[in-house]
Scaffold this active site. Structure first.
Site, short mmCIF file in Angstrom:
data_model
loop_
_atom_site.label_atom_id
_atom_site.label_comp_id
_atom_site.label_asym_id
_atom_site.label_seq_id
_atom_site.Cartn_x
_atom_site.Cartn_y
_atom_site.Cartn_z
N SER A 129 -62.01 6.65 41.93
CA SER A 129 -61.47 7.56 42.95
C SER A 129 -62.51 8.59 43.35
O SER A 129 -63.38 8.96 42.54
CB SER A 129 -60.26 8.25 42.33
OG SER A 129 -59.90 9.38 43.08
N TYR A 154 -55.84 13.30 35.20
CA TYR A 154 -56.02 12.06 35.96
C TYR A 154 -57.48 11.92 36.41
O TYR A 154 -58.12 10.89 36.20
CB TYR A 154 -55.08 12.03 37.19
CG TYR A 154 -55.52 11.05 38.24
CD1 TYR A 154 -55.29 9.69 38.08
CD2 TYR A 154 -56.22 11.48 39.38
CE1 TYR A 154 -55.74 8.78 39.03
CE2 TYR A 154 -56.66 10.58 40.33
CZ TYR A 154 -56.42 9.23 40.16
OH TYR A 154 -56.87 8.33 41.09
N LYS A 158 -60.74 9.17 35.32
CA LYS A 158 -61.60 8.35 36.20
C LYS A 158 -63.08 8.64 35.90
O LYS A 158 -63.89 7.71 35.87
CB LYS A 158 -61.27 8.61 37.68
CG LYS A 158 -59.90 8.12 38.10
CD LYS A 158 -59.76 6.60 37.94
CE LYS A 158 -58.35 6.09 38.19
NZ LYS A 158 -58.14 4.70 37.83
C1 UD1 Z 1 -55.57 12.51 45.08
C2 UD1 Z 1 -56.98 12.18 44.71
C3 UD1 Z 1 -57.22 10.72 44.90
C4 UD1 Z 1 -56.22 9.95 44.11
C5 UD1 Z 1 -54.83 10.31 44.54
C6 UD1 Z 1 -53.84 9.62 43.64
C7 UD1 Z 1 -58.56 13.97 45.14
C8 UD1 Z 1 -59.48 14.60 46.11
N1 UD1 Z 1 -57.92 12.90 45.57
O1 UD1 Z 1 -55.48 12.36 46.45
O2 UD1 Z 1 -58.50 10.38 44.48
O3 UD1 Z 1 -56.42 8.58 44.23
O4 UD1 Z 1 -54.64 11.71 44.41
O5 UD1 Z 1 -52.54 10.01 43.90
O6 UD1 Z 1 -58.41 14.38 44.00
N2 UD1 Z 1 -49.88 16.70 51.08
C9 UD1 Z 1 -48.98 17.56 51.69
N3 UD1 Z 1 -47.65 17.35 51.47
C10 UD1 Z 1 -47.18 16.34 50.68
C11 UD1 Z 1 -48.12 15.47 50.05
C12 UD1 Z 1 -49.47 15.69 50.28
O7 UD1 Z 1 -49.36 18.47 52.41
O8 UD1 Z 1 -45.95 16.25 50.49
C13 UD1 Z 1 -51.31 16.92 51.33
C14 UD1 Z 1 -52.09 17.25 50.07
O9 UD1 Z 1 -52.10 18.63 49.84
C15 UD1 Z 1 -53.46 16.68 50.42
C16 UD1 Z 1 -53.17 15.52 51.36
O10 UD1 Z 1 -51.84 15.71 51.81
O11 UD1 Z 1 -54.19 17.63 51.13
C17 UD1 Z 1 -53.26 14.20 50.66
O12 UD1 Z 1 -52.53 14.28 49.46
P1 UD1 Z 1 -52.23 13.00 48.55
O13 UD1 Z 1 -51.76 11.88 49.40
O14 UD1 Z 1 -51.37 13.44 47.42
O15 UD1 Z 1 -53.67 12.57 48.01
P2 UD1 Z 1 -54.83 13.47 47.36
O16 UD1 Z 1 -54.26 14.56 46.55
O17 UD1 Z 1 -55.82 13.78 48.42
#
Ligand code: UD1
Length: 342
Positions: A129, A154, A158
């Site tokens: 990741s 987590y 990795k």
């Molecule tokens: C993270 C990890 C990624 C991993 C994944 C597994 C990092 C940079 N990335 O991804 O490597 O494979 O988790 O689950 O550590 N968001 C909202 N509202 C929501 C859900 C998400 O605003 O309800 C936003 C989050 O704040 C983030 C973006 O959407 O900015 C993406 O979030 P998400 O899909 O959870 O993935 P990451 O956290 O980027």
């Protein structure tokens, strides 16, 4: 092609694992899956069969239990390579239950490596990741960026996983590749398979589709005060089938003897940062459904911005993602409607 043509996919009933099995079969490989089903369902194998015409066997074992794999190892002597997905992946959950993460993600990896040693399986593709880069300022991030502290157990599994693999392959007759995914999302175009978490969705795209279909009343944008153009976090979203195909190419690269080092890494992303608000807008446009969202607090552990440089995968593996953000959102939405029978 070597005599061995069978690929073992751990976590083959999971999200990226199931899509990768489809791509492997469509590129001529025989595949079997090893999946404990703690966070997935065997039903996904029916979807794979409908798409490919091939029945896939799953061995339901928990790889984190030492030696759990021995009986299967004796039944499957012709394994050409392993693609290891089986792991837990919820960042927040890993903070609450770190030992589950170390047991599954590290314990499971150690057992896979023991199995490779026992059965003399030469090649490994590891599911990693972009979280290994931690809070990097070096954007778009390249594979040679150093590991920075990551905010969750987590993420540490990795980082540690990659280090363990490097150490193992330094003294093993075989080769390994770690594929560092940015933000995989979307579903197979047939929508016969897609992301089907047993627990409530936490990642942005499934949260969006669940909100659109009415499983949730509204969703929260985690933070709108980041130092990004619109204040919400920026990520690099990549279609799961493009990620899947990279595994086939990486495995082929190893089986063809094209890698000289014992361990190598590749980023998989679109090289394009998209903010949470931009993704919501794009989803509304693609689905025609307005999304009810609130601007909430930052989620602990989130970084402001990360996106990939993927030159290396393009140059060496000849990998080229072919689906857009719209394709990601369209297939995710069709999959949600299909799952919810609407
Ligand atoms: C993270 C990890 C990624 C991993 C994944 C597994 C990092 C940079 N990335 O991804 O490597 O494979 O988790 O689950 O550590 N968001 C909202 N509202 C929501 C859900 C998400 O605003 O309800 C936003 C989050 O704040 C983030 C973006 O959407 O900015 C993406 O979030 P998400 O899909 O959870 O993935 P990451 O956290 O980027």
């Amino acid at each position: 092609m070597s005599k061995r043509n069978k690929v073992m996919v751990t976590g083959g009933c999971g999200y990226i694992g199931s899509h990768t099995i489809v791509d492997l079969i469509q590129n001529g490989f025989d595949v079997f899956s090893v999946d404990s089903l703690i966070n997935s369902k065997e039903e996904v194998l029916k979807g794979i069969e409908e798409i490919t015409g091939k029945k896939i066997e799953n061995y339901k074992i928990d790889l984190s239990v030492p030696g759990s794999w021995k009986a299967i190892a004796d039944r499957e002597p012709e394994i050409a390579g392993v693609i290891h997905f089986a792991a837990l992946k919820a960042v927040g959950e890993s903070v609450k239950f770190p030992l589950d993460y170390y047991k599954n993600n590290i314990g499971g990896l150690l057992e896979v490596l023991e199995w490779m040693k026992y059965s003399k399986i030469p090649d490994l593709i590891f599911s990693s990741s972009c979280t290994v880069y931690g809070n990097t300022n070096d954007l778009p991030v390249k594979e040679d960026a150093e590991f920075r502290p990551t905010s969750s157990p987590y993420g540490r599994t990795k980082q540690m996983g990659e280090l363990i693999i490097q150490d193992f392959f330094a003294g093993f007759e075989g080769k390994s590749i770690s594929l560092r995914y940015f933000n995989p999302a979307g579903a197979h175009e047939s929508v016969l398979i897609g992301e089907a978490p047993s627990n409530p969705a936490l990642n942005l795209v499934p949260v969006l589709t669940e909100t659109a279909i009415g499983k949730r009343k509204s969703m929260t944008v985690f933070g709108t005060d980041y130092p990004t153009p619109d204040g919400s976090c920026v990520r690099d979203y990549i279609h799961v089938m493009d990620i899947a195909h990279a595994h086939t190419l990486a495995l082929r690269h190893l089986l063809d003897g094209k890698q000289h080092s014992s361990f190598d890494t590749y980023n998989l992303g679109m090289e394009k940062g998209m903010s949470v608000l931009e993704v919501i807008n794009a989803f509304e446009r693609v689905s025609g459904i307005p999304i009810d969202f609130i601007r909430g607090e930052r989620r602990p552990g989130d970084i402001a911005e990360i996106y990939a440089n993927t030159r290396k995968a393009k140059d060496i593996l000849n990998w080229m993602p072919t689906r857009s953000l719209d394709d990601i959102l369209k297939t995710a939405w069709e999959w949600e409607k299909q799952r919810s029978k609407i």
